[in-house]
Design an enzyme around this catalytic site. Structure first.
Site, PDB file in Angstrom:
ATOM      1  CG  ASP A  28      -2.057   0.968   1.142  1.00  0.00           C
ATOM      2  OD1 ASP A  28      -2.376   1.415   0.023  1.00  0.00           O
ATOM      3  OD2 ASP A  28      -2.633   1.298   2.191  1.00  0.00           O
ATOM      4  CG  HIS A  45       0.196   1.957  -9.430  1.00  0.00           C
ATOM      5  ND1 HIS A  45      -0.058   1.592  -8.129  1.00  0.00           N
ATOM      6  CD2 HIS A  45      -0.918   2.600  -9.877  1.00  0.00           C
ATOM      7  CE1 HIS A  45      -1.277   2.007  -7.793  1.00  0.00           C
ATOM      8  NE2 HIS A  45      -1.813   2.612  -8.828  1.00  0.00           N
ATOM      9  CG  LEU A 139       9.898 -16.898  -3.021  1.00  0.00           C
ATOM     10  CD1 LEU A 139       9.522 -17.030  -1.553  1.00  0.00           C
ATOM     11  CD2 LEU A 139      10.340 -15.470  -3.341  1.00  0.00           C
TER      12      LEU A 139
END
Length: 249
Positions: A28, A45, A139
């Site tokens: 956020d 962004h 991962l």
């Protein structure tokens, strides 16, 4: 990596048995970061991609098994059309440009959410990246896309109801384990640690079922400014906590 970060990393790995298996992040603050610089939200962004890359790499090095990023929620479709279009474009461009890096670092890409609701061209790019990385053993990077915790639970309830109606499931057998197997995240352990950037004190419809006993870490840092230090600090704080899961010490 500078020495303070190396020292932090050494403190983390000294308790390797307490490295979170699964970290989830609500990324956020992109819009506010851009506004502070008198730039459009899309600028934030774009800047946030750097933080994603840094966190993915750092988690892989630490031995974190799963990293779930809240990438695009079902509510995000309500944003201005230009911003939604820019987000979808950024998702596609980043997936294409980072695919080789994911392969080099043995990262397996998966997605969570109502993926069928994404535009076909965007979906095809994602599906190809998921296919190419499927054999990787490091991962697991889980992108929550067109995701909502309530819609996930509703979809699971509908699927179970259909299975009961078809005689495939005895309703008396429906327990937490069976219910979890119908969620988008079936087969993925619940998050140990949930990090939210930008200081907002809410979970915003993210992994509602899965985070019932997840440790929360809320930090004021806006997502584009999030890096290794912030990640290491969050994990160090996690390692100091006692997880009792409703029991006593």
């Amino acid at each position: 990596m500078d020495q303070p970060l190396e020292d932090l990393k050494a403190r983390l790995t000294a308790q390797s048995d307490r490295i979170p298996t699964h970290i989830a992040i609500i990324m956020d603050g992109n819009g506010r970061w851009a506004a502070q610089r008198n730039q459009p939200r899309t600028f934030g962004h774009e800047a946030g991609v750097k933080a994603v890359k840094e966190v993915v790499k750092a988690c892989g090095e630490l031995g974190v098994k799963y990293l779930t990023l809240y990438t695009f929620s079902v509510e995000n479709w309500k944003r201005p059309v230009d911003e939604v279009t820019a987000l979808m474009s950024l998702l596609t461009r980043t997936t294409i440009s980072e695919l080789d890096e994911l392969m080099r670092n043995d990262v397996k890409l998966i997605t969570t959410g109502r993926i069928g609701g994404l535009p076909l061209a965007r979906r095809m790019v994602l599906n190809e990246a998921v296919r190419k990385t499927a054999g990787n053993k490091g991962l697991v990077l889980n992108l929550a896309l067109n995701y909502g915790g309530r819609t996930e639970i509703l979809d699971a309830v509908k699927a179970i109801a259909n299975a009961v109606k078809a005689g495939m499931i005895d309703p008396l057998r429906v327990d937490e384990e069976l219910f979890s197997s119908f969620l988008y995240t079936a087969g993925i352990p619940d998050p140990d640690l949930l990090i939210r950037t930008s200081g907002e004190m809410r979970i915003s419809n993210f992994l509602l079922w899965q985070t019932s006993y997840t440790e929360l870490c809320i930090i004021d840092t806006l997502w584009p400014d999030f890096g290794r230090k912030e990640l290491y600090d969050a994990i160090l704080d996690f390692q100091k906590r006692e997880r009792r899961f409703g029991k006593i010490s």
